[in-house]
Motif scaffolding. Sequence first.
Motif, PDB file in Angstrom:
ATOM      1  N   ALA A 113      -5.718  45.431  19.676  1.00  0.00           N
ATOM      2  CA  ALA A 113      -5.147  46.870  20.082  1.00  0.00           C
ATOM      3  C   ALA A 113      -6.431  47.732  20.161  1.00  0.00           C
ATOM      4  CB  ALA A 113      -4.260  47.569  19.103  1.00  0.00           C
ATOM      5  N   MET A 114      -7.514  47.249  19.628  1.00  0.00           N
ATOM      6  CA  MET A 114      -8.883  48.284  19.833  1.00  0.00           C
ATOM      7  C   MET A 114      -9.032  48.344  21.356  1.00  0.00           C
ATOM      8  SD  MET A 114     -11.373  47.185  16.558  1.00  0.00           S
ATOM      9  CE  MET A 114     -11.370  45.488  17.291  1.00  0.00           C
ATOM     10  N   TYR A 115      -8.985  47.279  22.081  1.00  0.00           N
ATOM     11  CA  TYR A 115      -9.227  47.637  23.468  1.00  0.00           C
ATOM     12  C   TYR A 115      -8.457  48.358  24.224  1.00  0.00           C
ATOM     13  CZ  TYR A 115     -11.933  43.079  22.351  1.00  0.00           C
ATOM     14  OH  TYR A 115     -13.040  42.533  21.660  1.00  0.00           O
ATOM     15  N   ILE A 116      -7.175  48.361  24.077  1.00  0.00           N
ATOM     16  CA  ILE A 116      -6.391  49.711  24.563  1.00  0.00           C
ATOM     17  C   ILE A 116      -6.595  50.992  24.111  1.00  0.00           C
ATOM     18  CG2 ILE A 116      -3.860  50.306  24.702  1.00  0.00           C
ATOM     19  CD1 ILE A 116      -2.896  47.565  24.341  1.00  0.00           C
ATOM     20  N   SER A 117      -7.093  51.027  22.807  1.00  0.00           N
ATOM     21  CA  SER A 117      -7.320  52.374  22.091  1.00  0.00           C
ATOM     22  C   SER A 117      -8.596  52.782  23.068  1.00  0.00           C
ATOM     23  CB  SER A 117      -7.598  52.353  20.869  1.00  0.00           C
ATOM     24  OG  SER A 117      -8.170  53.672  20.321  1.00  0.00           O
ATOM     25  N   TYR A 118      -9.664  51.757  23.232  1.00  0.00           N
ATOM     26  CA  TYR A 118     -10.805  52.120  23.919  1.00  0.00           C
ATOM     27  C   TYR A 118     -10.497  52.557  25.193  1.00  0.00           C
ATOM     28  CZ  TYR A 118     -15.275  51.336  26.180  1.00  0.00           C
ATOM     29  OH  TYR A 118     -16.425  51.501  27.003  1.00  0.00           O
ATOM     30  N   ALA A 119      -9.611  51.957  26.237  1.00  0.00           N
ATOM     31  CA  ALA A 119      -9.165  52.214  27.426  1.00  0.00           C
ATOM     32  C   ALA A 119      -8.609  53.683  27.414  1.00  0.00           C
ATOM     33  CB  ALA A 119      -8.091  51.406  28.055  1.00  0.00           C
ATOM     34  N   PHE A 120      -7.627  54.075  26.257  1.00  0.00           N
ATOM     35  CA  PHE A 120      -7.138  55.419  26.384  1.00  0.00           C
ATOM     36  C   PHE A 120      -8.552  56.425  26.141  1.00  0.00           C
ATOM     37  CE2 PHE A 120      -3.036  54.135  24.180  1.00  0.00           C
ATOM     38  CZ  PHE A 120      -2.442  53.900  25.566  1.00  0.00           C
ATOM     39  N   SER A 121      -9.335  55.935  25.336  1.00  0.00           N
ATOM     40  CA  SER A 121     -10.502  56.964  25.230  1.00  0.00           C
ATOM     41  C   SER A 121     -11.308  57.273  26.549  1.00  0.00           C
ATOM     42  CB  SER A 121     -11.350  56.516  23.911  1.00  0.00           C
ATOM     43  OG  SER A 121     -12.444  57.422  23.686  1.00  0.00           O
ATOM     44  N   VAL A 122     -11.494  56.096  27.036  1.00  0.00           N
ATOM     45  CA  VAL A 122     -12.354  56.266  28.339  1.00  0.00           C
ATOM     46  C   VAL A 122     -11.505  57.038  29.528  1.00  0.00           C
ATOM     47  CG1 VAL A 122     -13.160  54.835  30.482  1.00  0.00           C
ATOM     48  CG2 VAL A 122     -13.670  54.192  28.119  1.00  0.00           C
ATOM     49  N   ALA A 123     -10.248  56.813  29.669  1.00  0.00           N
ATOM     50  CA  ALA A 123      -9.358  57.589  30.426  1.00  0.00           C
ATOM     51  C   ALA A 123      -9.376  59.270  29.863  1.00  0.00           C
ATOM     52  CB  ALA A 123      -8.051  57.057  30.321  1.00  0.00           C
ATOM     53  N   LEU A 124      -9.484  59.482  28.720  1.00  0.00           N
ATOM     54  CA  LEU A 124      -9.553  60.667  28.244  1.00  0.00           C
ATOM     55  C   LEU A 124     -10.765  61.373  28.690  1.00  0.00           C
ATOM     56  CD1 LEU A 124      -8.505  63.252  26.706  1.00  0.00           C
ATOM     57  CD2 LEU A 124      -9.520  62.246  24.698  1.00  0.00           C
ATOM     58  N   VAL A 125     -11.853  60.749  28.594  1.00  0.00           N
ATOM     59  CA  VAL A 125     -13.184  61.253  29.140  1.00  0.00           C
ATOM     60  C   VAL A 125     -13.445  61.450  30.208  1.00  0.00           C
ATOM     61  CG1 VAL A 125     -15.708  60.556  29.064  1.00  0.00           C
ATOM     62  CG2 VAL A 125     -14.424  60.099  27.022  1.00  0.00           C
ATOM     63  N   ILE A 126     -12.999  60.389  31.153  1.00  0.00           N
ATOM     64  CA  ILE A 126     -12.868  60.539  32.579  1.00  0.00           C
ATOM     65  C   ILE A 126     -12.013  61.844  33.268  1.00  0.00           C
ATOM     66  CG2 ILE A 126     -12.201  59.532  34.896  1.00  0.00           C
ATOM     67  CD1 ILE A 126     -13.007  56.792  33.661  1.00  0.00           C
ATOM     68  N   THR A 127     -10.925  61.905  32.485  1.00  0.00           N
ATOM     69  CA  THR A 127     -10.108  62.965  32.789  1.00  0.00           C
ATOM     70  C   THR A 127     -10.832  64.482  32.573  1.00  0.00           C
ATOM     71  OG1 THR A 127      -8.064  61.828  32.474  1.00  0.00           O
ATOM     72  CG2 THR A 127      -7.533  64.074  32.687  1.00  0.00           C
ATOM     73  N   ALA A 128     -11.166  64.462  31.268  1.00  0.00           N
ATOM     74  CA  ALA A 128     -11.665  65.687  30.834  1.00  0.00           C
ATOM     75  C   ALA A 128     -13.153  66.083  31.641  1.00  0.00           C
ATOM     76  CB  ALA A 128     -12.336  65.671  29.620  1.00  0.00           C
ATOM     77  N   LEU A 129     -13.772  65.129  32.006  1.00  0.00           N
ATOM     78  CA  LEU A 129     -15.139  65.516  32.967  1.00  0.00           C
ATOM     79  C   LEU A 129     -14.735  65.827  34.220  1.00  0.00           C
ATOM     80  CD1 LEU A 129     -17.464  62.555  31.805  1.00  0.00           C
ATOM     81  CD2 LEU A 129     -17.244  64.966  30.906  1.00  0.00           C
ATOM     82  N   THR A 130     -13.700  65.081  34.832  1.00  0.00           N
ATOM     83  CA  THR A 130     -13.215  65.550  35.922  1.00  0.00           C
ATOM     84  C   THR A 130     -12.688  67.060  36.108  1.00  0.00           C
ATOM     85  OG1 THR A 130     -12.770  63.331  36.543  1.00  0.00           O
ATOM     86  CG2 THR A 130     -11.797  64.949  38.114  1.00  0.00           C
ATOM     87  N   ALA A 131     -11.776  67.209  35.016  1.00  0.00           N
ATOM     88  CA  ALA A 131     -11.325  68.707  35.251  1.00  0.00           C
ATOM     89  C   ALA A 131     -12.281  69.630  34.603  1.00  0.00           C
ATOM     90  CB  ALA A 131     -10.188  68.564  33.930  1.00  0.00           C
ATOM     91  N   ILE A 132     -13.139  69.316  33.946  1.00  0.00           N
ATOM     92  CA  ILE A 132     -14.226  70.545  33.984  1.00  0.00           C
ATOM     93  C   ILE A 132     -15.100  70.593  35.148  1.00  0.00           C
ATOM     94  CG2 ILE A 132     -16.698  70.782  32.660  1.00  0.00           C
ATOM     95  CD1 ILE A 132     -15.667  69.733  30.188  1.00  0.00           C
ATOM     96  N   ASN A 133     -15.341  69.608  35.892  1.00  0.00           N
ATOM     97  CA  ASN A 133     -16.071  69.763  37.194  1.00  0.00           C
ATOM     98  C   ASN A 133     -15.423  70.472  38.274  1.00  0.00           C
ATOM     99  OD1 ASN A 133     -18.729  68.593  36.537  1.00  0.00           O
ATOM    100  ND2 ASN A 133     -18.025  66.452  37.020  1.00  0.00           N
TER     101      ASN A 133
END
Length: 124
Positions: A58-78
């Motif tokens: 499940a660590m791989y799924i958790s990692y995917a959630f974290s990457v999705a959060l980072v991409i979403t946050a960076l896109t929103a800030i931009n």
Amino acid sequence: MSKISSVQSILKAKCPQCREGHLFPVSVFSFKKLSAINHNCSVCQANLNPEPDFYYGAMYISYAFSVALVITALTAINILIEEPELWMYLTTVLVGNLILFPAMLRYSKVLYLYALGKLKYRGY
């Protein structure tokens, strides 16, 4: 007999076999007992730990959630800020990960159990 769909049971973190028992001893969004999961369903007695160390995947799924959060946050800030500074990116990602960590960790376990746990819904 449970009348909820599989999507609802995943969102509510219910047992995949009966869709009534809780997977976690505390709320999904609680910071207490982050890695604890019930060994058996309280309703149908299904084994929620199919193998030793089952939830390491499940660590791989958790990692995917974290990457999705980072991409979403960076896109929103931009999009929202004309000339963002580095501290804005770092603060947003750090705070977002800290706040959503319990949910990401636990829902990764829920999805992993539903996908690979070999527990099928039985409508009793």
